[in-house]
Design a protein around this motif. Structure first.
Motif, PDB file in Angstrom:
ATOM      1  N   MET A   1       0.854  -1.200   0.000  1.00  0.00           N
ATOM      2  CA  MET A   1       0.000   0.000   0.000  1.00  0.00           C
ATOM      3  C   MET A   1       0.882   1.240   0.000  1.00  0.00           C
ATOM      4  N   THR A   2       0.508   2.270  -0.754  1.00  0.00           N
ATOM      5  CA  THR A   2       1.315   3.481  -0.865  1.00  0.00           C
ATOM      6  C   THR A   2       0.468   4.709  -0.543  1.00  0.00           C
ATOM      7  N   PHE A   3       1.169   5.850  -0.414  1.00  0.00           N
ATOM      8  CA  PHE A   3       0.489   7.118  -0.168  1.00  0.00           C
ATOM      9  C   PHE A   3       0.050   7.727  -1.499  1.00  0.00           C
ATOM     10  N   HIS A   4      -1.094   8.416  -1.468  1.00  0.00           N
ATOM     11  CA  HIS A   4      -1.524   9.161  -2.656  1.00  0.00           C
ATOM     12  C   HIS A   4      -2.376  10.339  -2.206  1.00  0.00           C
ATOM     13  N   PRO A   5      -2.467  11.377  -3.009  1.00  0.00           N
ATOM     14  CA  PRO A   5      -3.241  12.567  -2.634  1.00  0.00           C
ATOM     15  C   PRO A   5      -4.697  12.217  -2.365  1.00  0.00           C
ATOM     16  N   GLY A   6      -5.277  12.881  -1.386  1.00  0.00           N
ATOM     17  CA  GLY A   6      -6.682  12.692  -1.087  1.00  0.00           C
ATOM     18  C   GLY A   6      -6.998  11.461  -0.264  1.00  0.00           C
ATOM     19  N   GLN A   7      -5.951  10.796   0.236  1.00  0.00           N
ATOM     20  CA  GLN A   7      -6.179   9.614   1.066  1.00  0.00           C
ATOM     21  C   GLN A   7      -6.919   9.964   2.349  1.00  0.00           C
ATOM     22  N   SER A   8      -7.701   9.032   2.810  1.00  0.00           N
ATOM     23  CA  SER A   8      -8.307   9.190   4.129  1.00  0.00           C
ATOM     24  C   SER A   8      -7.246   8.907   5.191  1.00  0.00           C
ATOM     25  N   ALA A  15      -1.154   2.602   5.088  1.00  0.00           N
ATOM     26  CA  ALA A  15       0.019   2.708   4.223  1.00  0.00           C
ATOM     27  C   ALA A  15       1.282   2.916   5.050  1.00  0.00           C
ATOM     28  N   ALA A  16       1.185   3.763   6.075  1.00  0.00           N
ATOM     29  CA  ALA A  16       2.331   4.025   6.936  1.00  0.00           C
ATOM     30  C   ALA A  16       2.758   2.758   7.660  1.00  0.00           C
ATOM     31  N   GLU A  17       1.795   2.008   8.148  1.00  0.00           N
ATOM     32  CA  GLU A  17       2.117   0.759   8.835  1.00  0.00           C
ATOM     33  C   GLU A  17       2.882  -0.185   7.907  1.00  0.00           C
ATOM     34  N   SER A  18       2.453  -0.263   6.661  1.00  0.00           N
ATOM     35  CA  SER A  18       3.120  -1.123   5.686  1.00  0.00           C
ATOM     36  C   SER A  18       4.550  -0.653   5.418  1.00  0.00           C
ATOM     37  N   VAL A  19       4.713   0.654   5.217  1.00  0.00           N
ATOM     38  CA  VAL A  19       6.037   1.218   4.946  1.00  0.00           C
ATOM     39  C   VAL A  19       6.982   0.974   6.121  1.00  0.00           C
ATOM     40  N   LEU A  20       6.503   1.218   7.331  1.00  0.00           N
ATOM     41  CA  LEU A  20       7.346   1.068   8.515  1.00  0.00           C
ATOM     42  C   LEU A  20       7.669  -0.391   8.788  1.00  0.00           C
ATOM     43  N   SER A  21       6.720  -1.277   8.518  1.00  0.00           N
ATOM     44  CA  SER A  21       6.975  -2.700   8.691  1.00  0.00           C
ATOM     45  C   SER A  21       8.069  -3.167   7.737  1.00  0.00           C
ATOM     46  N   SER A  55     -12.143  10.758   7.828  1.00  0.00           N
ATOM     47  CA  SER A  55     -11.320  11.945   8.052  1.00  0.00           C
ATOM     48  C   SER A  55     -10.129  11.939   7.105  1.00  0.00           C
ATOM     49  N   PRO A  56      -9.734  13.118   6.609  1.00  0.00           N
ATOM     50  CA  PRO A  56      -8.595  13.167   5.691  1.00  0.00           C
ATOM     51  C   PRO A  56      -7.265  12.996   6.415  1.00  0.00           C
ATOM     52  N   ALA A  57      -6.284  12.506   5.703  1.00  0.00           N
ATOM     53  CA  ALA A  57      -4.936  12.375   6.264  1.00  0.00           C
ATOM     54  C   ALA A  57      -4.341  13.775   6.462  1.00  0.00           C
ATOM     55  N   PRO A  58      -3.560  13.983   7.532  1.00  0.00           N
ATOM     56  CA  PRO A  58      -2.957  15.305   7.760  1.00  0.00           C
ATOM     57  C   PRO A  58      -1.853  15.594   6.756  1.00  0.00           C
ATOM     58  N   GLU A  59      -1.701  16.846   6.434  1.00  0.00           N
ATOM     59  CA  GLU A  59      -0.648  17.274   5.512  1.00  0.00           C
ATOM     60  C   GLU A  59       0.714  17.020   6.139  1.00  0.00           C
ATOM     61  N   GLY A  60       1.656  16.532   5.347  1.00  0.00           N
ATOM     62  CA  GLY A  60       3.012  16.277   5.823  1.00  0.00           C
ATOM     63  C   GLY A  60       3.204  14.909   6.453  1.00  0.00           C
ATOM     64  N   TYR A  61       2.153  14.107   6.481  1.00  0.00           N
ATOM     65  CA  TYR A  61       2.239  12.805   7.151  1.00  0.00           C
ATOM     66  C   TYR A  61       3.211  11.866   6.439  1.00  0.00           C
ATOM     67  N   ALA A  62       3.150  11.803   5.133  1.00  0.00           N
ATOM     68  CA  ALA A  62       4.026  10.897   4.381  1.00  0.00           C
ATOM     69  C   ALA A  62       5.494  11.216   4.623  1.00  0.00           C
ATOM     70  N   GLU A  63       5.808  12.518   4.775  1.00  0.00           N
ATOM     71  CA  GLU A  63       7.196  12.925   5.005  1.00  0.00           C
ATOM     72  C   GLU A  63       7.695  12.442   6.363  1.00  0.00           C
ATOM     73  N   LEU A  64       6.833  12.535   7.383  1.00  0.00           N
ATOM     74  CA  LEU A  64       7.234  12.054   8.713  1.00  0.00           C
ATOM     75  C   LEU A  64       7.413  10.541   8.708  1.00  0.00           C
ATOM     76  N   VAL A  65       6.534   9.847   8.011  1.00  0.00           N
ATOM     77  CA  VAL A  65       6.651   8.392   7.924  1.00  0.00           C
ATOM     78  C   VAL A  65       7.954   8.006   7.234  1.00  0.00           C
ATOM     79  N   ALA A  66       8.338   8.749   6.197  1.00  0.00           N
ATOM     80  CA  ALA A  66       9.598   8.469   5.505  1.00  0.00           C
ATOM     81  C   ALA A  66      10.788   8.647   6.450  1.00  0.00           C
ATOM     82  N   GLU A  67      10.728   9.669   7.290  1.00  0.00           N
ATOM     83  CA  GLU A  67      11.803   9.852   8.281  1.00  0.00           C
ATOM     84  C   GLU A  67      11.895   8.656   9.207  1.00  0.00           C
TER      85      GLU A  67
END
Length: 290
Positions: A1-8, A15-21, A55-67
């Motif tokens: 699963m990946t991040f994309h604009p307009g995600q809930s 998606a974050a859980e998958s990336v971090l795992s 609820s929409p995903a917060p702005e900047g979330y994907a960047e924090l997950v990448a860190e």
């Protein structure tokens, strides 16, 4: 699963859980939720309720997950570490307090139960987690803390000033000479990793300051030995000392303290994971009385 604009929010957290795992982060779901809450500031209870809606995903979330996927410690991203009842400010240059150390604080609290206005010192306080917890949880106590690193000292000052802890910048080997023989308890979580031992976790190896990890000498025992000597100098006769260490070092530390000749009731204590995490003792006599 990946991040994309307009995600809930729910889709983004999955998606974050998958990336971090995939990145090997030990607690991917919890960290995914904590990063989302860092941006939303609603608390985990409310966040988990929001995950059930659209609820929409917060702005900047994907960047924090990448860190975090890059194994930057969660606490460096959020700037906060939780320890017992405290919310501590942390960041680069200071050792992040571990849950295992919470049981070390409890040993001091239990030992001093019923003592009026105890005087305590934390040698090598780092973020101030131990000293701050003692001050917060033992009403009427006097707590001092010693830290050598200028960067860690700055973090500790920020955390300890509101709690009324006296912070001293100095070396645990010789600090507080003017307070010799006046403390009811001394506690320390000194650096204790051997020189050649490189921590396996990237968060520790790459982000915890080396001066907070390596205890000096091939076996890492220089600073723990110095902490025990300073404790004997600082305590009143009958005073209590407890020191955290690696699980494989308990027998060595107990033996070292027996050879000093001034300690009694030397005991090893296990942490919440059942690992030998700390050694405590009572000062039978001042070292000069030997």
């Amino acid at each position: 699963m990946t991040f994309h604009p307009g995600q809930s929010l729910a889709e983004a957290v999955r998606a974050a859980e998958s990336v971090l795992s995939e990145a090997g982060v030990p607690s991917p779901r919890v960290d995914a939720e904590l990063l989302a809450d860092h941006l939303l500031g609603v608390g985990l209870g409310r966040l988990r309720a929001m995950l059930l809606g659209d609820s929409p995903a917060p702005e900047g979330y994907a960047e924090l997950v990448a860190e975090r996927a890059g194994r930057v410690p969660l606490q460096h991203i959020t700037g906060i570490a939780y320890f017992r009842h405290l919310e501590l400010r942390v960041g680069p240059g200071v050792f992040i307090p571990r849950p295992e150390t919470e049981s070390v604080v409890q040993l001091v609290i239990d030992h001093l139960a019923g003592t009026d206005h105890p005087k305590m010192v934390d040698l090598g306080t780092g973020s101030g987690a131990i000293a701050g917890s003692l001050a917060h949880e033992i009403p009427g106590s006097e707590v001092l803390a010693v830290e050598f690193s200028p960067l860690a000292y700055a973090w500790a000052a920020r955390n300890l000033e509101p709690l009324g802890v006296s912070l001293v910048q100095g070396d645990l080997r010789d600090a507080l000479q003017e307070h010799n023989g006046t403390f009811d308890a001394v506690v320390s979580n000194p650096p204790y990793i051997p020189a050649e031992a490189i921590p396996q976790e990237p968060e520790v190896a790459l982000h915890d300051p080396p001066e907070a990890l390596y205890g000096g000498g091939a076996d890492g025992m220089e600073l723990p030995t110095a902490a025990a000597a300073s404790a004997a100098r600082l305590l009143k006769p009958g005073g209590f000392f407890v020191m955290e260490h690696a699980e494989v070092q308990s027998a060595w530390i107990a033996g070292m303290m027996r050879r000093m000749g001034c300690w009694e009731d030397i005991s090893t204590h296990v942490d919440l994971n059942g690992k030998e995490r700390a050694t405590s003792a009572v000062l039978a006599k001042k070292p000069t009385d030997q």
